[in-house]
Scaffold this motif. Structure first.
Motif, PDB file in Angstrom:
ATOM      1  N   GLU A   1      -7.942  24.691  44.966  1.00 34.91           N
ATOM      2  CA  GLU A   1      -6.554  25.027  44.703  1.00 34.91           C
ATOM      3  C   GLU A   1      -6.405  25.839  43.439  1.00 34.91           C
ATOM      4  O   GLU A   1      -6.830  25.421  42.369  1.00 34.91           O
ATOM      5  CB  GLU A   1      -5.733  23.733  44.565  1.00 34.91           C
ATOM      6  CG  GLU A   1      -5.595  22.959  45.867  1.00 34.91           C
ATOM      7  CD  GLU A   1      -4.458  23.509  46.720  1.00 34.91           C
ATOM      8  OE1 GLU A   1      -4.573  23.438  47.948  1.00 34.91           O
ATOM      9  OE2 GLU A   1      -3.480  24.013  46.133  1.00 34.91           O
ATOM     10  N   GLY A   2      -5.811  26.969  43.592  1.00 35.62           N
ATOM     11  CA  GLY A   2      -5.413  27.729  42.411  1.00 35.62           C
ATOM     12  C   GLY A   2      -6.553  28.271  41.577  1.00 35.62           C
ATOM     13  O   GLY A   2      -6.393  28.580  40.403  1.00 35.62           O
ATOM     14  N   VAL A   3      -7.699  28.399  42.180  1.00 29.24           N
ATOM     15  CA  VAL A   3      -8.821  28.904  41.389  1.00 29.24           C
ATOM     16  C   VAL A   3      -9.515  29.997  42.182  1.00 29.24           C
ATOM     17  O   VAL A   3      -9.679  29.891  43.382  1.00 29.24           O
ATOM     18  CB  VAL A   3      -9.830  27.768  41.099  1.00 29.24           C
ATOM     19  CG1 VAL A   3     -11.030  28.297  40.358  1.00 29.24           C
ATOM     20  CG2 VAL A   3      -9.162  26.666  40.313  1.00 29.24           C
TER      21      VAL A   3
ATOM     22  N   GLU B   1      -8.921  18.669  41.109  1.00 26.87           N
ATOM     23  CA  GLU B   1      -8.696  19.692  40.089  1.00 26.87           C
ATOM     24  C   GLU B   1      -9.890  19.786  39.152  1.00 26.87           C
ATOM     25  O   GLU B   1     -10.293  20.851  38.735  1.00 26.87           O
ATOM     26  CB  GLU B   1      -7.433  19.321  39.312  1.00 26.87           C
ATOM     27  CG  GLU B   1      -7.107  20.262  38.165  1.00 26.87           C
ATOM     28  CD  GLU B   1      -6.878  21.695  38.604  1.00 26.87           C
ATOM     29  OE1 GLU B   1      -6.295  21.893  39.681  1.00 26.87           O
ATOM     30  OE2 GLU B   1      -7.291  22.618  37.878  1.00 26.87           O
TER      31      GLU B   1
ATOM     32  N   ARG C   1      -8.614  30.823  36.796  1.00 24.86           N
ATOM     33  CA  ARG C   1      -7.389  30.192  37.272  1.00 24.86           C
ATOM     34  C   ARG C   1      -6.495  31.253  37.883  1.00 24.86           C
ATOM     35  O   ARG C   1      -6.272  32.308  37.306  1.00 24.86           O
ATOM     36  CB  ARG C   1      -6.671  29.517  36.102  1.00 24.86           C
ATOM     37  CG  ARG C   1      -6.048  28.207  36.485  1.00 24.86           C
ATOM     38  CD  ARG C   1      -5.592  27.477  35.235  1.00 24.86           C
ATOM     39  NE  ARG C   1      -6.524  26.458  34.808  1.00 24.86           N
ATOM     40  CZ  ARG C   1      -6.752  25.334  35.474  1.00 24.86           C
ATOM     41  NH1 ARG C   1      -6.138  25.114  36.619  1.00 24.86           N
ATOM     42  NH2 ARG C   1      -7.603  24.441  35.012  1.00 24.86           N
ATOM     43  N   ASP C   2      -6.038  30.916  39.061  1.00 25.38           N
ATOM     44  CA  ASP C   2      -5.218  31.891  39.780  1.00 25.38           C
ATOM     45  C   ASP C   2      -3.754  31.648  39.452  1.00 25.38           C
ATOM     46  O   ASP C   2      -3.038  30.944  40.161  1.00 25.38           O
ATOM     47  CB  ASP C   2      -5.484  31.711  41.277  1.00 25.38           C
ATOM     48  CG  ASP C   2      -4.725  32.721  42.108  1.00 25.38           C
ATOM     49  OD1 ASP C   2      -4.654  32.523  43.326  1.00 25.38           O
ATOM     50  OD2 ASP C   2      -4.208  33.691  41.522  1.00 25.38           O
ATOM     51  N   GLU C   3      -3.335  32.231  38.341  1.00 32.37           N
ATOM     52  CA  GLU C   3      -1.939  32.024  37.939  1.00 32.37           C
ATOM     53  C   GLU C   3      -1.190  33.322  38.011  1.00 32.37           C
ATOM     54  O   GLU C   3      -1.594  34.320  37.421  1.00 32.37           O
ATOM     55  CB  GLU C   3      -1.893  31.494  36.494  1.00 32.37           C
ATOM     56  CG  GLU C   3      -2.267  30.044  36.407  1.00 32.37           C
ATOM     57  CD  GLU C   3      -2.488  29.628  34.962  1.00 32.37           C
ATOM     58  OE1 GLU C   3      -2.674  28.435  34.733  1.00 32.37           O
ATOM     59  OE2 GLU C   3      -2.489  30.492  34.058  1.00 32.37           O
ATOM     60  N   LEU C   4      -0.160  33.270  38.728  1.00 30.33           N
ATOM     61  CA  LEU C   4       0.651  34.485  38.806  1.00 30.33           C
ATOM     62  C   LEU C   4       1.532  34.578  37.582  1.00 30.33           C
ATOM     63  O   LEU C   4       2.154  33.608  37.178  1.00 30.33           O
ATOM     64  CB  LEU C   4       1.543  34.430  40.054  1.00 30.33           C
ATOM     65  CG  LEU C   4       0.765  34.409  41.371  1.00 30.33           C
ATOM     66  CD1 LEU C   4       1.710  34.109  42.511  1.00 30.33           C
ATOM     67  CD2 LEU C   4       0.097  35.751  41.573  1.00 30.33           C
ATOM     68  N   LEU C   5       1.500  35.735  36.997  1.00 33.60           N
ATOM     69  CA  LEU C   5       2.348  35.911  35.820  1.00 33.60           C
ATOM     70  C   LEU C   5       3.757  36.222  36.318  1.00 33.60           C
ATOM     71  O   LEU C   5       3.979  37.193  37.014  1.00 33.60           O
ATOM     72  CB  LEU C   5       1.852  37.091  34.967  1.00 33.60           C
ATOM     73  CG  LEU C   5       0.429  36.927  34.453  1.00 33.60           C
ATOM     74  CD1 LEU C   5      -0.060  38.235  33.865  1.00 33.60           C
ATOM     75  CD2 LEU C   5       0.413  35.849  33.373  1.00 33.60           C
ATOM     76  N   ASP C   6       4.609  35.320  35.973  1.00 31.42           N
ATOM     77  CA  ASP C   6       5.989  35.533  36.437  1.00 31.42           C
ATOM     78  C   ASP C   6       6.751  36.399  35.462  1.00 31.42           C
ATOM     79  O   ASP C   6       6.730  36.150  34.285  1.00 31.42           O
ATOM     80  CB  ASP C   6       6.695  34.190  36.605  1.00 31.42           C
ATOM     81  CG  ASP C   6       6.138  33.487  37.831  1.00 31.42           C
ATOM     82  OD1 ASP C   6       5.988  32.271  37.786  1.00 31.42           O
ATOM     83  OD2 ASP C   6       5.841  34.209  38.792  1.00 31.42           O
TER      84      ASP C   6
END
Lengths: 370, 376
Positions: free
Chosen positions: A363-365, B346, B371-376
Motif C-alpha cells: 500500500e502506498g509504496v 505497513e 512512498r507514493d504520496e501525491l502532492l496535493d
C-alpha cells in the motif's frame, strides 16, 4: 543397508530381479549376492576402480571434474524449527556476507598456493627419477627435508605395491573364477526351474512401482526439464534467426542476376565443407562424452616447448599422451560457469517477477529496483 | 540463535580468524623484509606462514631481481568482494517488522553448511601452507636456496626404491590383459546373467549411472551452442558470408533437435521400470571409462603459473555458483511464501527490501522503496 545395495546395483545396471526380491533383512540370498559381486567385478570394473580410487597420493592433487558437490538434504531443516522460533532476516544477510568473505579468503589462499606450487615445481624440475613427472611435489620436497616424517607414506606405498601384485595374481587365476561362477549358475538353474513360472506373475504385479518416491528420478527429471526448456528456447531463437537469414539470402540472390549457377555451386560446395568442419565439434557434443575422470589428478608442470631444461624429449611414452591438459579443463570450466550463471540469472529473474507482483500489493509504496 | 548455532558460529569465527591470520602474516613479512637488502623470503624460499621477520633478515644474501619481483607479487591481491560484503552488515532498517518467519531457519542452516564447507577448504589449503612454510623456517643459511639447488635434489633412497617399485607395479597392472579363456568364460557368464533378466527390460539400457552421465554431458550443450550463435555476424556483407551464416545456423538447429531427441530418449529410460528405491539413494559415482585406463597415472599438466591460477579460480567459481544456486532455491522456497502469504503490513517494507536484495541481487544491492504520496 540392504536397500542401498539393491539400489546401487540397479543404478549400475544390474538387472537381475531375483536380487531385488531378496528379503530386506539380509537373511537370505548369499548366492545372489555372489552373482552380483561377480557381475560387479567385470561390469564397472570394481577392482580397477577401487585401486584407482585409493591410490596413494604422493603429488599435488586436484580434481578435474565439474560435478556438483552433494549438499545436504534441505528437507531436514524445516521440521526442526518450532513455531516460536523466528529468525531475523538480518541474520540471513549477515551469514550471507560471511559466506562471501570466506569465498574471497579461499580464493586468495588458492592463489597463494598456486604461486608456491609453481615455484616448487619450477625449481625442482629435472630432479625426479620419473621422467613423466619431471619435478617434485610439495610432499616429495618436504620428504627430502624431513624423511622421518614420512615413514607412513613409505609404508602405504609398499602396501599398495603388494596390493597391485595381488591384482596381477588374480588376473592369472581369473579363468578358474569364472568357470566356478558358471557352476553356481548351473546349480541355481537346476533348483530354480520350478519357481520361475510363479516369479513372472509376481513381477508383472510389481512393475507399476511408484516413480515419484525416488529422489534420484526426481532430480533427474528436474535437470532434464531445465535442460529441455533451455534447448527449446534456443530452438525458437534459432528458428527465428534461420528464417531471417533465409529471407535475406533469397533477397540477395534474387537481385543478383549474375549469380551463375555453375560458378556459385563450386563455392557453395566449398562453403558447405568448411561449415561441416566447423560444426563437427558441435555435433560431437551430443555424442557420448569422452571419458572424464572424477577422481584426483596429480598436477605436473610441463612447458609447452620441448627444448628446454626439462628433457621432455625422452618421455615419449604413452603416459604423456594421456595426461589431461589444464587448458582443456579451463575451457570446459568456462563453459560450465556460463551455464551455471545463466541458471542463476533465470532463478533470480523468476524471483523478480514474483516480488514485483508482491510489490504491487504494497500500500502506498513504489518499489524501484536497482 | 540456538546454542548449536552459536557453536557453529564460533567454529566459523575461528576458521575465519585462521584464514585472516595467514593473510596478516603474508602482509607482514614483505613489509618487514622489504627494508633489508636481499629479500631472501622471496628468492627461492618457499615460505608463507612460518617466516618471521627475524628469520627474513638472517637469510640475507645478494638480492636477485627475481627476489624482489616475487616479493612484490606475493602480496595478496585485494580481493574484490571484501569491500562489497561490508556494507551488507551495516544495513539499517526502517520498518518495524523485520523478522522473517521460522522458515528462514532452513536457509540459515544451508548457509552455515556452505560456510563450514568453505572453512574446511581453508583448513586443507592452510595445511599445505604449513608444510611449505616450515620449509623456510628450518633452512639454515649456507644450505643454498631451493632455486639454486632444486634441480639437483635427490629423493631419499628408500623412497625412490618404493616409488619406482610402485610405479612399475601400476604399469604392469595397466598393461596386463585378461587371458583369452578367462575372457571367454566371463563373457559367457555375463550373457547368462543377462538372460535371467525379465523380458521387457532385457533389451533396454538400464544403466542409470549412464543416464546420469549422459545428462551431465548434455548440460553444457546449450551454452556452447549459444557461443556459436553469438559468434555469427548480425549482417554479413558478402554473399558468401550470408550463405555461411545460413548454413551454420541450420546446422546448429539440427544439433538442437538432435539433443532434444536424445533428451526424450533419456527421459523414457528414466521412467522405465523402477527397482527398489532407497530414500538415501546417493548415486555412487563410478567412472565410465575403460578399466585399463583407470589404472593409468592421472596427470593434469599445466604450462604456466597463470594457467594454474586460472584453473583454481575457475574451479572455485564453479563451486561457488553451485552453492549459490542451491541457496537460491532454498531461499526462494522459504522466503517467498513469507511475503506472499500474509497481507503486507505497513512496517514490512524493510523486510521486503531485505528479501528482494537477497533473492534478486545476491545481497549486493537494494531496491529503493519510495512512498507514493501525491502532492496535493
Amino acid at each position: 543397508q540392504v536397500r542401498f545395495v539393491k539400489w546401487a546395483l540397479w543404478y549400475h545396471g544390474y538387472g537381475r530381479p531375483q536380487l531385488q526380491r531378496l528379503p530386506a533383512d539380509g537373511s537370505a540370498g548369499s548366492r545372489e549376492l555372489l552373482l552380483a559381486f561377480s557381475w560387479l567385478l567385470h561390469s564397472p570394473g570394481l577392482l580397477e576402480q577401487l585401486l584407482a580410487r585409493n591410490r596413494v597420493q604422493t603429488g599435488d592433487e586436484t580434481s578435474v571434474c565439474t560435478c556438483e558437490d552433494e549438499l545436504p538434504n534441505s528437507q531436514e531443516g524445516t521440521s526442526e524449527a518450532g513455531p516460536e522460533d523466528r529468525v531475523d532476516v538480518r541474520y540471513l544477510q549477515w551469514l550471507n556476507g560471511r559466506l562471501r568473505l570466506q569465498w574471497c579468503s579461499l580464493h586468495a589462499q588458492h592463489q597463494e598456493q598456486c604461486k608456491l606450487l609453481h615455484k616448487i615445481h619450477l625449481f625442482t624440475s629435472g630432479s625426479h627419477t620419473d621422467q613423466n613427472l619431471g619435478h617434485f611435489s610439495v610432499t616429495e620436497t618436504d620428504l627430502i627435508r624431513q624423511p622421518e616424517n614420512y615413514k607412513q607414506l613409505l609404508q602405504l606405498l609398499e602396501s599398495e605395491t603388494t596390493q597391485l601384485e595381488a591384482f596381477l595374481e588374480w588376473k592369472q587365476l581369473e579363468p578358474v573364477y569364472w568357470q566356478w561362477m558358471e557352476t553356481v549358475l548351473d546349480n541355481m538353474a537346476e533348483e530354480g526351474n520350478m519357481c520361475e513360472s510363479q516369479d513372472v506373475h509376481v513381477e508383472k504385479r510389481r512393475l507399476p512401482e511408484v516413480t515419484s518416491c525416488c529422489p534420484w528420478a526426481d532430480k533427474m527429471t528436474e535437470q532434464m526439464d531445465r535442460l529441455s526448456r533451455d534447448l527449446v528456447a534456443l530452438q525458437e531463437q534459432l528458428h527465428q534467426l534461420v528464417a531471417q537469414r533465409k529471407a535475406a539470402w533469397w533477397e540477395k540472390v534474387a537481385t543478383r542476376e549474375e549469380l551463375q549457377k555453375e560458378r556459385f555451386s563450386a563455392t557453395a560446395r566449398k562453403i558447405r565443407e568448411s561449415i561441416e568442419l566447423k560444426l563437427g565439434g558441435v555435433t560431437s557434443l551430443c555424442a557420448p562424452k569422452k571419458n572424464k575422470r572424477h577422481g584426483l589428478c596429480r598436477l605436473v608442470l610441463r612447458s609447452k616447448h620441448p627444448a628446454g631444461k626439462m628433457s621432455l624429449g625422452r618421455c615419449v611414452s604413452k603416459e604423456a599422451a594421456e595426461a589431461v591438459s589444464a587448458a582443456e579443463v579451463i575451457t570446459e570450466l568456462r563453459v560450465r560457469e556460463a551455464s551455471l550463471q545463466r541458471e542463476l540469472q533465470q532463478l533470480r529473474q523468476q524471483c523478480r517477477h514474483r516480488l514485483d507482483r508482491i510489490a504491487g500489493g504494497l500500500e502506498g509504496v513504489i518499489c524501484i529496483s536497482p | 540463535p540456538s546454542p548449536k548455532e552459536l557453536e557453529e558460529l564460533e567454529l566459523l569465527n575461528r576458521a575465519l580468524e585462521k584464514a585472516l591470520n595467514v593473510r596478516k602474516s603474508i602482509l607482514k613479512t614483505p613489509l618487514e623484509t622489504q627494508g633489508a637488502t636481499g629479500q631472501k623470503w622471496a628468492a627461492g624460499k618457499i615460505s608463507s606462514k612460518g617466516m618471521t621477520s627475524k628469520q627474513g633478515r638472517s637469510h640475507r644474501t645478494a638480492a636477485g631481481a627475481s627476489g624482489r619481483e616475487v616479493c612484490a607479487a606475493a602480496e595478496p591481491q585485494e580481493t574484490p568482494g571484501l569491500s562489497e560484503s561490508a556494507p551488507n552488515e551495516q544495513q539499517s532498517f526502517s520498518g518495524g517488522d523485520s523478522a522473517a518467519g521460522k522458515n528462514s531457519m532452513a536457509a540459515g542452516k544451508q548457509l552455515l553448511h556452505a560456510v563450514k564447507k568453505s572453512s574446511g577448504f581453508l583448513a586443507e589449503s592452510s595445511k599445505k601452507e604449513d608444510t611449505t612454510g616450515a620449509w623456510g623456517r628450518s633452512i639454515s643459511p649456507g644450505t643454498g636456496t631451493l632455486q639454486e639447488k632444486g634441480c639437483q635434489l635427490k629423493l631419499p633412497l628408500p623412497y625412490r626404491k618404493a616409488y619406482s617399485r610402485n610405479s612399475r607395479a601400476w604399469e604392469r597392472c595397466r598393461l596386463c590383459q585378461t587371458s583369452a579363456d578367462a575372457a571367454a568364460a566371463r563373457t559367457h557368464f555375463m550373457e547368462r546373467i543377462q538372460t535371467t533378466v525379465s523380458f521387457p527390460s532385457r533389451h533396454r539400457v538400464h544403466l542409470r549411472c549412464k543416464i546420469e552421465e549422459e545428462l551431465r554431458g548434455l548440460q553444457d550443450v546449450p551454452s556452447r551452442l549459444r557461443q556459436y550463435v553469438e559468434a555469427e555476424p548480425a549482417d554479413p556483407s558478402t554473399l558468401q558470408g550470408e550463405y555461411e551464416s545460413l548454413l551454420t545456423l541450420e546446422g546448429l538447429q539440427t544439433t538442437v533437435s538432435q539433443c532434444l531427441q536424445k533428451l526424450q530418449l533419456l527421459r523414457e529410460d528414466c521412467t522405465g521400470d523402477v527397482g527398489s528405491c532407497s530414500p538415501a539413494c546417493v548415486p555412487v559415482r563410478g567412472q565410465m571409462c575403460d578399466s585399463a585406463d583407470m589404472l593409468a597415472v592421472p596427470l593434469l599438466c599445466y604450462s604456466s603459473l597463470q594457467e594454474l591460477r586460472d584453473l583454481f579460480a575457475l574451479k572455485l567459481q564453479v563451486s561457488m555458483l553451485h552453492q549459490e544456486i542451491a541457496l537460491q532455491k532454498v531461499m526462494m522456497a522459504e522466503l517467498l511464501p513469507v511475503l506472499e502469504a500474509r497481507p503486507l503490513l505497513e512496517g514490512s517494507a524493510g523486510l521486503f527490501r531485505a528479501i528482494q536484495s537477497q533473492l534478486c541481487e545476491g545481497g549486493r544491492r537494494f531496491p529503493v522503496l519510495v512512498r507514493d504520496e501525491l502532492l496535493d
